[in-house]
Design an enzyme around this catalytic site. Structure first.
Site, PDB file in Angstrom:
ATOM      1  CG  ASP A 137      12.413  81.341  21.757  1.00  0.00           C
ATOM      2  OD1 ASP A 137      12.249  82.928  22.267  1.00  0.00           O
ATOM      3  OD2 ASP A 137      11.687  80.580  22.106  1.00  0.00           O
ATOM      4  CE  LYS A 191      12.247  80.700  26.852  1.00  0.00           C
ATOM      5  NZ  LYS A 191      11.593  80.586  26.977  1.00  0.00           N
ATOM      6  CG  MET A 236      16.321  71.898  26.285  1.00  0.00           C
ATOM      7  SD  MET A 236      15.216  72.816  27.507  1.00  0.00           S
ATOM      8  CE  MET A 236      13.801  71.264  27.078  1.00  0.00           C
TER       9      MET A 236
HETATM   10  N1  SAH Z   1      10.814  74.165  20.746  1.00  0.00           N
HETATM   11  C1  SAH Z   1      12.100  72.851  20.703  1.00  0.00           C
HETATM   12  C2  SAH Z   1      12.633  72.614  21.975  1.00  0.00           C
HETATM   13  C3  SAH Z   1      13.720  73.637  22.062  1.00  0.00           C
HETATM   14  S1  SAH Z   1      14.289  72.812  23.657  1.00  0.00           S
HETATM   15  C4  SAH Z   1      11.532  71.543  19.307  1.00  0.00           C
HETATM   16  O1  SAH Z   1      10.488  71.270  19.029  1.00  0.00           O
HETATM   17  O2  SAH Z   1      12.579  71.020  18.748  1.00  0.00           O
HETATM   18  C5  SAH Z   1      15.767  73.390  22.857  1.00  0.00           C
HETATM   19  C6  SAH Z   1      16.316  72.241  22.952  1.00  0.00           C
HETATM   20  O3  SAH Z   1      16.360  71.662  21.253  1.00  0.00           O
HETATM   21  C7  SAH Z   1      18.452  72.375  22.367  1.00  0.00           C
HETATM   22  O4  SAH Z   1      18.546  72.093  23.519  1.00  0.00           O
HETATM   23  C8  SAH Z   1      18.403  70.647  22.029  1.00  0.00           C
HETATM   24  O5  SAH Z   1      18.038  69.690  22.674  1.00  0.00           O
HETATM   25  C9  SAH Z   1      17.026  70.963  21.038  1.00  0.00           C
HETATM   26  N2  SAH Z   1      17.267  71.407  19.499  1.00  0.00           N
HETATM   27  C10 SAH Z   1      17.212  72.632  19.456  1.00  0.00           C
HETATM   28  N3  SAH Z   1      17.499  72.806  18.013  1.00  0.00           N
HETATM   29  C11 SAH Z   1      18.177  71.999  17.260  1.00  0.00           C
HETATM   30  C12 SAH Z   1      18.934  70.978  16.143  1.00  0.00           C
HETATM   31  N4  SAH Z   1      19.340  71.913  15.388  1.00  0.00           N
HETATM   32  N5  SAH Z   1      19.683  70.175  16.693  1.00  0.00           N
HETATM   33  C13 SAH Z   1      19.730  68.954  17.762  1.00  0.00           C
HETATM   34  N6  SAH Z   1      18.995  69.687  18.399  1.00  0.00           N
HETATM   35  C14 SAH Z   1      18.251  70.399  18.686  1.00  0.00           C
END
Ligand code: SAH
Length: 268
Positions: free
Chosen positions: A53, A74, A187
């Protein structure tokens, strides 16, 4: 061999072998290579195909040197393969006898559609395994110096999605606000003002501590400490954008205390 390589070599016999024709649904953590699990490093080294992704760091994907690499997109707003196309591809690659690594940001089972993909694999009779990852909300709190739980401050934490804020599938923000427990929103950046307004209407005072942690654990990490009432305006004034985690609750206050003390220790 470096000391790190030696330590890893001792752990390798304990790892589960990656069988041909299987799919491993894995989480790459919030971004920093240090947050990868040994299972994921092992999977990257032995996969025949990696379907990843947008939020997975390119430097991590590049470690899978001998694998076919497929970018599944995605990420909000950008062109990406549909969920059916992605699951169809995973099934097809597995049926060709490949070791397929499906790599997602954070943890595959936290707001990552990992459940849907696992279900599709199970229905198709494909062998699969779930490899957990550090979910970005918890990685972000650790990186920003905000404890997820603190005795005397909270006894629960809430993980919510802000993706559908304002829409039919929206979270019941007022119900979450009433718990008084800290709320971590994934998100949520494109609906930030809607979310903070809904939490305020739900009974949280505008002075409730709130924070944004953007690109957590990466060199681009930025932290904004504010209050529920000012968070949205300050976020746009300071150019905060996705990917970020919204944090609302008293736990945010611990950051200045911890970092203040940490600085004293460094100085001493
Ligand atoms: N499966 C992922 C979440 C996917 S949804 C998990 O467990 O983290 C995607 C969201 O994750 C983004 O919109 C943001 O809110 C968050 N996100 C992902 N990477 C991030 C990062 N390095 N710092 C802050 N938020 C992050």
């Amino acid at each position: 061999m470096s000391v790190v390589q030696e330590a890893i070599a001792r752990l390798i016999p304990h790892l589960t072998p990656f069988e041909p024709g299987h799919v491993w649904l894995a989480g790459a953590g919030p971004g920093n290579a240090g947050c990868l699990t040994l299972d994921v490093i092992h999977a990257l080294a032995s996969a025949d195909a990696v379907v990843y992704d947008a939020l997975v760091e390119p430097s991590v994907v590049e470690t899978a040197r001998s694998a076919q690499l497929v970018h599944a997109g995605k990420r909000g707003g950008k062109a990406s393969a549909s969920q059916d196309e992605i699951t169809g591809l995973l099934i097809e690659l597995a049926r060709q006898g490949k070791r397929v690594l499906r790599l997602k940001g954070g943890d595959p089972f936290v707001f990552g559609r990992g459940g849907e993909e696992a279900l599709a694999l199970a229905r198709a009779g494909i062998g699969f395994r779930i490899l957990p990852g550090v979910t970005s909300a918890l990685g972000a709190l650790a990186s920003a110096g905000i404890p997820a739980t603190m005795r005397g401050t909270n006894k629960a934490i809430i993980l919510a999605t802000g993706h559908a804020a304002g829409g039919k599938e929206d979270v019941d923000w007022a119900a979450l606000a009433k718990t008084g427990e800290p709320i971590l929103v994934y998100m949520g950046m494109s609906n930030l003002a809607r979310i903070t307004d809904a939490l305020t209407r739900g009974g949280l005072t505008p002075s409730t501590p709130a924070a944004l942690i953007m690109s957590a654990t990466t060199p681009q990490e930025r932290v904004l400490i504010s209050s529920l009432g000012s968070l949205a305006a300050e976020a746009s004034a300071h150019g905060f954008e996705s990917p970020a985690i919204i944090v609302v609750g008293e736990i945010v206050r611990m950051r200045s205390e911890l970092l203040g003390l940490a600085r004293q220790v460094e100085a001493g």
